[in-house]
Design a protein around this motif. Structure first.
Motif, PDB file in Angstrom:
ATOM      1  N   UNK A  40       0.846  -1.183   0.000  1.00 49.00           N
ATOM      2  CA  UNK A  40       0.000   0.000   0.000  1.00 49.00           C
ATOM      3  C   UNK A  40       0.888   1.242   0.000  1.00 49.00           C
ATOM      4  N   UNK A  69       1.191   5.026   1.553  1.00 52.85           N
ATOM      5  CA  UNK A  69       0.677   5.812   2.671  1.00 52.85           C
ATOM      6  C   UNK A  69       1.458   7.117   2.784  1.00 52.85           C
ATOM      7  N   UNK A 124       2.271  10.477   5.300  1.00 49.99           N
ATOM      8  CA  UNK A 124       2.217  11.069   6.619  1.00 49.99           C
ATOM      9  C   UNK A 124       2.697  12.518   6.540  1.00 49.99           C
ATOM     10  N   UNK A 183      -0.907  10.573  10.104  1.00 48.20           N
ATOM     11  CA  UNK A 183      -1.433   9.904   8.921  1.00 48.20           C
ATOM     12  C   UNK A 183      -2.303  10.876   8.117  1.00 48.20           C
ATOM     13  N   UNK A 219      -4.102   7.003   2.511  1.00 46.57           N
ATOM     14  CA  UNK A 219      -3.533   5.723   2.078  1.00 46.57           C
ATOM     15  C   UNK A 219      -4.308   5.216   0.876  1.00 46.57           C
ATOM     16  N   UNK A 225       5.816  12.683   4.201  1.00 50.69           N
ATOM     17  CA  UNK A 225       6.507  11.415   3.967  1.00 50.69           C
ATOM     18  C   UNK A 225       5.643  10.476   3.144  1.00 50.69           C
ATOM     19  N   UNK A 232       4.524  -0.060   1.790  1.00 50.29           N
ATOM     20  CA  UNK A 232       4.721  -1.309   2.497  1.00 50.29           C
ATOM     21  C   UNK A 232       3.431  -2.077   2.622  1.00 50.29           C
ATOM     22  N   UNK A 245       1.119  -5.013   4.925  1.00 55.15           N
ATOM     23  CA  UNK A 245       0.922  -5.647   6.212  1.00 55.15           C
ATOM     24  C   UNK A 245       1.467  -7.059   6.132  1.00 55.15           C
ATOM     25  N   UNK A 271       6.557   1.047  10.145  1.00 50.26           N
ATOM     26  CA  UNK A 271       6.622   2.049   9.092  1.00 50.26           C
ATOM     27  C   UNK A 271       8.079   2.357   8.792  1.00 50.26           C
ATOM     28  N   UNK A 289       9.766   4.494  17.786  1.00 49.21           N
ATOM     29  CA  UNK A 289      10.621   4.926  16.691  1.00 49.21           C
ATOM     30  C   UNK A 289      11.590   5.967  17.246  1.00 49.21           C
ATOM     31  N   UNK A 295      12.338   2.727  12.875  1.00 48.77           N
ATOM     32  CA  UNK A 295      11.564   1.825  13.717  1.00 48.77           C
ATOM     33  C   UNK A 295      12.466   1.163  14.752  1.00 48.77           C
ATOM     34  N   UNK A 326      -4.287  -3.500  12.608  1.00 45.70           N
ATOM     35  CA  UNK A 326      -3.003  -3.698  11.952  1.00 45.70           C
ATOM     36  C   UNK A 326      -3.094  -3.128  10.549  1.00 45.70           C
ATOM     37  N   UNK A 327      -3.005  -1.831  10.499  1.00 45.52           N
ATOM     38  CA  UNK A 327      -2.948  -1.167   9.206  1.00 45.52           C
ATOM     39  C   UNK A 327      -1.870  -0.109   9.262  1.00 45.52           C
ATOM     40  N   UNK A 328      -1.819   0.731   8.271  1.00 42.73           N
ATOM     41  CA  UNK A 328      -0.729   1.692   8.235  1.00 42.73           C
ATOM     42  C   UNK A 328      -1.060   3.013   8.908  1.00 42.73           C
ATOM     43  N   UNK A 329      -2.194   3.137   9.599  1.00 45.52           N
ATOM     44  CA  UNK A 329      -2.531   4.356  10.298  1.00 45.52           C
ATOM     45  C   UNK A 329      -2.117   4.218  11.745  1.00 45.52           C
ATOM     46  N   UNK A 330      -0.970   4.766  12.041  1.00 46.11           N
ATOM     47  CA  UNK A 330      -0.477   4.771  13.400  1.00 46.11           C
ATOM     48  C   UNK A 330      -0.563   6.195  13.929  1.00 46.11           C
TER      49      UNK A 330
END
Lengths: 112, 113
Positions: free
Chosen positions: A32, A34, A36, A46, A49, A87, A91, A93, A100, B35, B45, B98-102
């Motif tokens: 995907x 993403x 930031x 975030x 995405x 950014x 990547x 999952x 990240x 991080x 990370x 568990x996705x890319x939105x942290x």
């Protein structure tokens, strides 16, 4: 994870549309894209995405061509408060981790 | 809803001393990440907790760094003994899924003299 390349810096003026392009030639099928945003003295936040074509939310749009080797973050009518580092991350999952991986980012400066 | 908080915001210590950083994730977030950005480098990370378990600690630089998350709520990152090259900003992030939105905290700026 795929390596990304984006401009180090960009300048714009208030009210203009800003497009930041990111190259990710080695993107994998299950990756995907993403984006930031990071303001000074804050952690990254975030923005958006996507996987393919176009994604739009209240903040930005993300354009992804069919080959997915690049993507463009579009910020409509920027204001001074959009000055930040942006950014692009690529990547997928995995079962083990979803860490990240940040590159150098693009430092956007918006002028009045 | 409160965001991710980190304490302290700044810490200045001498080489050889010990420092403990704390992170409180968003309530209900099982995933917690550490991080750091050292001077002039990119955000890197360090490790990932799922509840109280270390899911991935591949980014921990060496055994002077110890992260814990007892009870699966807040987490601490201890540096003992601190070295000059440990100076930087340490970020904590959490996520529910568990996705890319942290969701990141504001960071702790660590200076080792």
């Amino acid at each position: 994870l795929a390596k990304t390349t984006q401009p180090i810096s960009m300048d714009s003026y208030e009210g203009q549309e800003v497009n930041i392009t990111c190259s990710h030639n080695n993107i994998a099928t299950n990756d995907y894209i993403t984006w930031y945003q990071q303001f000074p003295s804050q952690g990254p936040r975030f923005i958006i995405q996507g996987y393919k074509t176009k994604v739009t939310n209240e903040v930005a749009s993300l354009f992804i061509p069919a080959d997915r080797k690049s993507s463009t973050l579009s910020l409509p009518r920027v204001s001074l408060s959009d000055t930040a580092v942006y950014y692009c991350l690529v990547g997928a999952l995995t079962y083990n981790t979803d860490k990240l991986i940040f590159g150098t980012g693009t430092r956007l400066q918006v002028f009045p | 809803e409160a965001g991710v908080t980190q304490f302290p915001s700044h810490s200045v210590i001498e080489k050889g001393q010990t420092v403990t950083l704390r992170c409180d994730p968003i309530s209900g977030h099982d995933n917690l990440y550490w991080y750091r950005r050292v001077m002039g480098k990119e955000i890197k990370f360090l490790l990932h907790f799922v509840k109280e378990s270390k899911q991935d600690e591949s980014g921990m630089p060496n055994n002077r760094f110890l992260a814990e998350r007892t009870g699966g709520t807040y987490s601490t990152l201890k540096v003992q003994p601190a070295e000059l090259e440990d100076s930087g900003v340490y970020f904590c992030a959490s996520s529910q899924d568990r996705n890319n939105e942290q969701f990141f905290g504001p960071g702790t700026r660590l200076t080792v003299l």
